[in-house]
Design a protein around this motif. Sequence first.
Motif, PDB file in Angstrom:
ATOM      1  N   ILE B  11       0.853  -1.195   0.000  1.00 26.21           N
ATOM      2  CA  ILE B  11       0.000   0.000   0.000  1.00 26.21           C
ATOM      3  C   ILE B  11       0.883   1.238   0.000  1.00 26.21           C
ATOM      4  CG2 ILE B  11      -1.751   1.276   1.310  1.00 26.21           C
ATOM      5  CD1 ILE B  11      -2.761  -1.431   2.383  1.00 26.21           C
ATOM      6  N   TYR B  22      -3.566   4.540  11.811  1.00 23.49           N
ATOM      7  CA  TYR B  22      -4.817   3.940  11.312  1.00 23.49           C
ATOM      8  C   TYR B  22      -4.764   2.419  11.438  1.00 23.49           C
ATOM      9  CZ  TYR B  22      -7.930   1.819   7.878  1.00 23.49           C
ATOM     10  OH  TYR B  22      -8.837   0.995   7.261  1.00 23.49           O
ATOM     11  N   TYR B  23      -3.655   1.819  11.008  1.00 25.13           N
ATOM     12  CA  TYR B  23      -3.561   0.349  11.043  1.00 25.13           C
ATOM     13  C   TYR B  23      -3.521  -0.168  12.481  1.00 25.13           C
ATOM     14  CZ  TYR B  23      -3.387   0.407   6.075  1.00 25.13           C
ATOM     15  OH  TYR B  23      -3.764   0.586   4.770  1.00 25.13           O
ATOM     16  N   GLU B  25      -4.556   1.660  15.424  1.00 25.54           N
ATOM     17  CA  GLU B  25      -5.653   2.074  16.322  1.00 25.54           C
ATOM     18  C   GLU B  25      -7.033   1.724  15.788  1.00 25.54           C
ATOM     19  OE1 GLU B  25      -4.926   6.202  17.259  1.00 25.54           O
ATOM     20  OE2 GLU B  25      -2.817   5.735  17.678  1.00 25.54           O
ATOM     21  N   VAL B  26      -7.213   1.801  14.480  1.00 21.09           N
ATOM     22  CA  VAL B  26      -8.540   1.486  13.923  1.00 21.09           C
ATOM     23  C   VAL B  26      -8.655  -0.011  13.656  1.00 21.09           C
ATOM     24  CG1 VAL B  26     -10.144   1.913  12.003  1.00 21.09           C
ATOM     25  CG2 VAL B  26      -8.784   3.794  12.943  1.00 21.09           C
ATOM     26  N   LEU B  27      -7.629  -0.605  13.042  1.00 22.02           N
ATOM     27  CA  LEU B  27      -7.711  -2.031  12.691  1.00 22.02           C
ATOM     28  C   LEU B  27      -7.162  -2.943  13.792  1.00 22.02           C
ATOM     29  CD1 LEU B  27      -6.750  -1.911   8.907  1.00 22.02           C
ATOM     30  CD2 LEU B  27      -9.031  -1.987   9.920  1.00 22.02           C
ATOM     31  N   GLY B  28      -6.435  -2.380  14.740  1.00 21.05           N
ATOM     32  CA  GLY B  28      -5.945  -3.201  15.847  1.00 21.05           C
ATOM     33  C   GLY B  28      -4.739  -4.062  15.495  1.00 21.05           C
ATOM     34  N   LEU B  29      -4.013  -3.701  14.413  1.00 24.43           N
ATOM     35  CA  LEU B  29      -2.812  -4.452  14.028  1.00 24.43           C
ATOM     36  C   LEU B  29      -1.589  -3.851  14.713  1.00 24.43           C
ATOM     37  CD1 LEU B  29      -3.663  -4.694  10.232  1.00 24.43           C
ATOM     38  CD2 LEU B  29      -4.093  -6.401  12.002  1.00 24.43           C
ATOM     39  N   VAL B  49      -1.551  -9.964   9.341  1.00 26.62           N
ATOM     40  CA  VAL B  49      -2.987 -10.235   9.469  1.00 26.62           C
ATOM     41  C   VAL B  49      -3.188 -11.675   9.025  1.00 26.62           C
ATOM     42  CG1 VAL B  49      -5.303  -9.386   8.987  1.00 26.62           C
ATOM     43  CG2 VAL B  49      -3.336  -7.929   8.485  1.00 26.62           C
ATOM     44  N   ILE B  54       0.520  -6.740   5.628  1.00 30.50           N
ATOM     45  CA  ILE B  54       0.264  -5.428   5.024  1.00 30.50           C
ATOM     46  C   ILE B  54       1.619  -4.734   5.002  1.00 30.50           C
ATOM     47  CG2 ILE B  54      -0.880  -3.196   5.301  1.00 30.50           C
ATOM     48  CD1 ILE B  54      -3.067  -5.129   5.052  1.00 30.50           C
TER      49      ILE B  54
END
Lengths: 135, 135
Positions: B11, B22-23, B25-29, B49, B54
């Motif tokens: 990406i 973002y990866y 805090e939002v996706l939890g990775l 993941v 990613i």
Amino acid sequence: MKPTHIEHIGIAVKSLNDSIPYYEEVLGLKCYSVEEVVDQKVKTAFFMVGQTKIELLEATSEESPIAKFIEKKGEGIHHLAFAMEDVAEALTHAEGKGIQLIDKQPRPGAEGLMIGFMHPKSTGGVLTEFCAKKK
Amino acid sequence: MKPTHIEHIGIAVKSLNDSIPYYEEVLGLKCYSVEEVVDQKVKTAFFMVGQTKIELLEATSEESPIAKFIEKKGEGIHHLAFAMEDVAEALTHAEGKGIQLIDKQPRPGAEGLMIGFMHPKSTGGVLTEFCAKKK
């Protein structure tokens, strides 16, 4: 809240019939399902690669989001879908972190999953979907 | 010849520092590695993941393919990488099927893998990479 795996990668194509041979003959994958998702105005073809599906998306109408995507950007990767335990919870969590949602509530998607999309403006240009099995 | 799994999804981002939250805090990775690949003029950040990584890609020079990609298309998914047994064999097989290769021979990539790219003109608009562990 953490995704267990990449559920699928959605790829916009002009024609399933023209695209399936690349995935089968060059990559050695097997198309195991072709399905129409009427409310999304798409026909889909699925291939399994380890834990992850490749989902080819062909528009069935000029009004389809896939037709608009191809018109603007050409064929290519359309979205990325993460397998979650609970889509509603994942959407609420994302919104709480300031993410713009496309779907405020989960809705039914292909393959019998519940799905919800976040807006690519909030996710670094990647149209991102949460998926979960129906409970 | 069949891929075992999706090795990673690349990406393109303007800034690792701006994108990693973002990866996480939002996706939890969890970002487990930041690595510079000097000959590709990129700095990479990796998240796991399930079976798939990613790989966020930030340009370290205006001459970087990632800088050119972002200039043309904006931030978003840059490429898709399949884990193969043997990259040379996969490239030869693809070329035999009429696919235009970017790499005629495998070369070293990030994370100690051998890699080879096919041209998106031949692969339905998806810049596609084969990866394998060094033998």
